[in-house]
Enzyme design. Structure first.
Site, PDB file in Angstrom:
ATOM      1  N   GLY A 239      73.179-131.199   1.543  1.00 30.35           N
ATOM      2  CA  GLY A 239      74.390-130.383   1.445  1.00 30.35           C
ATOM      3  C   GLY A 239      74.303-128.974   1.987  1.00 30.35           C
ATOM      4  N   CYS A 355      95.113-142.522  22.645  1.00 28.50           N
ATOM      5  CA  CYS A 355      96.554-142.479  22.402  1.00 28.50           C
ATOM      6  C   CYS A 355      96.877-142.206  20.942  1.00 28.50           C
ATOM      7  CB  CYS A 355      97.182-143.778  22.874  1.00 28.50           C
ATOM      8  SG  CYS A 355      96.903-143.985  24.627  1.00 28.50           S
ATOM      9  N   TYR A 384      77.011-136.212  11.894  1.00 30.01           N
ATOM     10  CA  TYR A 384      78.338-136.803  11.681  1.00 30.01           C
ATOM     11  C   TYR A 384      79.148-136.826  12.970  1.00 30.01           C
ATOM     12  CZ  TYR A 384      76.564-136.043   7.035  1.00 30.01           C
ATOM     13  OH  TYR A 384      75.752-136.056   5.929  1.00 30.01           O
TER      14      TYR A 384
HETATM   15  C1  LIG Z   1      75.576-137.515   2.752  1.00 29.14           C
HETATM   16  C2  LIG Z   1      74.486-137.414   1.774  1.00 29.14           C
HETATM   17  C3  LIG Z   1      73.438-136.521   1.989  1.00 29.14           C
HETATM   18  C4  LIG Z   1      73.366-135.585   3.175  1.00 29.14           C
HETATM   19  O1  LIG Z   1      74.289-134.554   3.083  1.00 29.14           O
HETATM   20  P1  LIG Z   1      74.238-133.329   4.114  1.00 29.14           P
HETATM   21  O2  LIG Z   1      75.390-132.501   3.724  1.00 29.14           O
HETATM   22  O3  LIG Z   1      74.366-133.898   5.472  1.00 29.14           O
HETATM   23  O4  LIG Z   1      72.940-132.632   3.920  1.00 29.14           O
HETATM   24  C5  LIG Z   1      72.414-136.508   1.066  1.00 29.14           C
HETATM   25  N1  LIG Z   1      72.430-137.310  -0.016  1.00 29.14           N
HETATM   26  C6  LIG Z   1      73.423-138.181  -0.255  1.00 29.14           C
HETATM   27  C7  LIG Z   1      73.370-139.041  -1.446  1.00 29.14           C
HETATM   28  C8  LIG Z   1      74.489-138.265   0.629  1.00 29.14           C
HETATM   29  O5  LIG Z   1      75.478-139.117   0.393  1.00 29.14           O
END
Ligand SMILES: *Cc1c(COP(=O)(O)O)cnc(C)c1O
Length: 429
Positions: A239, A355, A384
């Site tokens: 995150g 489109c 992503y």
């Molecule tokens: C998506 C996800 C991550 C990675 O999140 P980032 O924001 O890309 O670091 C880590 N753990 C879980 C469980 C996720 O679903």
């Protein structure tokens, strides 16, 4: 921007001119910097060194086999959310013993595969899942290592589509439920609870939610141990936010500063699941201008990368810096602020050929004049990006190239029309 930079007026990835890559491999083209991946991994290791960390790179951010091999070779573990991702990790030579398995809807088949592979932890998201894993593990004659995914009920103040740690989220369990579930695990012979898991959201740009989550985690580890669980792993998820616009993220060291002192008290090893913070700024998407067009007062740049190549702008209003691969005279080679007026530019919508009105990469974006054949770079596209690409409008997906120094390796060839039709032709007629 260290690994992607302008020399004079030309964009480089490490030591290679981006224009050369576009000519050689075609566009749209994802270009990744190997050093960016590896440096970021090292930065995480050193910032959290006091917690003997295991970085489990989140495969869903960018699951290219070439990248997974690179990461595995540098000691990374992996975070997977499906049987398919686990399959990728194993193909890339990643160690299942350093792999954690999350996801709200694991099927029995996926659970069995993961058990047989020997994953390090199942991150469990519900009571029903506990029962399913217990049943499969007993049938296999093993104990499944698990961690409960707990929602610390913090608001990470990110886009609502990527916030996961609030009470009303579909992910994980709130603290009270988790404690009840932990009681029931004591009676399940197929389970061994060895960790605790939290993942509060994505693109989080302040340290506060992590400080809060770490404090909750430390309390919970105590309570779980009090029940008799031998908790050795604190998995704080991913995150960490990155710079899309420039200047909005915090250095990793600042997150470590609020987390390490609290988590050190638990004596647990730290597992973490960063995806975006490793891959995001390690990749760009190169595209070529097909046409320019004016409608009323609006100027459009129609280029060959579309929403099927990069859906973040359409899906969650994601902002990506866009700048020419070769910057014309009269414009700065790298503006400080992409949202302020920039000399030598005019506002343009950067759109693709699909489109849909939602097919745009940027709206009203300051860009120097461009002409048919010019190359553009869409920055911060490493996470992503390609993983969410589709074949909408029967568009072959882009090629991917991994650059290390002055060497470029094709890590995914461009799809052909026959690749796209294959599964439809490969049926009984
Ligand atoms: C998506 C996800 C991550 C990675 O999140 P980032 O924001 O890309 O670091 C880590 N753990 C879980 C469980 C996720 O679903």
């Amino acid at each position: 921007m260290d690994h992607f930079h302008y020399r004079d007026r030309d964009l480089y990835c490490e030591d290679l001119p981006a224009a050369e890559l576009a000519d050689r491999f075609g566009t749209p083209l994802y270009v990744y910097s190997a050093s960016a991946f590896v440096d970021r991994l090292a930065e995480l290791h050193s910032a959290f060194a006091a917690l003997d960390p295991l970085v489990c790179y989140s495969v869903k951010a960018n699951s290219n086999l070439g990248l997974l091999k690179l990461m595995a070779g540098h000691g990374s573990g992996f975070d997977v959310v499906s049987g398919g991702e686990l399959y990728r990790v194993r193909k890339a030579g990643g160690a299942p013993s350093k792999t954690v398995f999350a996801g709200v809807g694991k099927t029995d088949e996926e659970i069995r595969e993961a058990l047989r592979a020997g994953v390090m932890l199942f991150n469990v998201e519900s009571e029903a899942e506990l029962e399913a894993i217990d049943a499969v593990a007993r049938a296999e004659g093993v104990k499944a290592p698990i961690a409960l995914r707990v929602n610390p009920d913090v608001d990470p103040k990110t886009h609502r589509y990527i916030s996961t740690g609030k009470k009303e989220s579909k992910f994980g369990m709130d603290v009270d439920r988790a404690l009840l579930a932990a009681e029931s695990v004591l009676g399940m012979r197929g389970l061994a609870m060895t960790g605790l898991h939290m993942h509060i959201g994505s693109q989080i740009t302040s340290t506060e939610p992590y400080a809060h989550a770490s404090a909750r985690a430390a309390e919970l580890v105590d309570r779980l141990r009090g029940m008799g669980h031998e908790i050795t792993w604190c998995n704080m998820g991913g995150g960490f936010g990155i710079d899309y616009r420039g200047g909005e993220s915090r250095p990793i060291a600042e997150f470590a500063e609020v987390m390490v002192p609290v988590l050190r008290e638990t004596g647990c090893r730290l597992a973490m699941e960063p995806g975006r913070s490793i891959a995001g700024n390690a990749g760009v998407l190169l595209s070529r201008v097909i046409f320019t067009k004016q409608s009323g007062d609006k100027r459009f740049v129609i280029q060959d990368a579309a929403m099927n190549d990069l859906i973040r702008p359409a899906l969650y209003e994601g902002f990506h810096r866009i700048w020419p691969v070769r910057v014309p005279e009269g414009s700065p080679s790298w503006p400080d602020d992409f949202e302020a007026p920039i000399p030598g530019t005019e506002p343009r919508d950067v759109v693709g050929p699909v489109c849909e009105s939602g097919d745009f990469l940027a709206k009203d974006r300051a860009l120097p004049p461009t002409a048919r054949g010019d190359l553009l770079a869409v920055f911060s596209a490493g996470a992503y990006g390609m993983v969410m690409a589709s074949n909408y409008n029967t568009r072959p997906r882009a090629a991917e190239v991994l650059v290390q120094g002055s060497e470029a390796t094709l890590v995914r060839r461009r799809e052909t029309y026959d690749d796209l039709l294959g599964p439809e032709l490969d049926v009984p007629s």
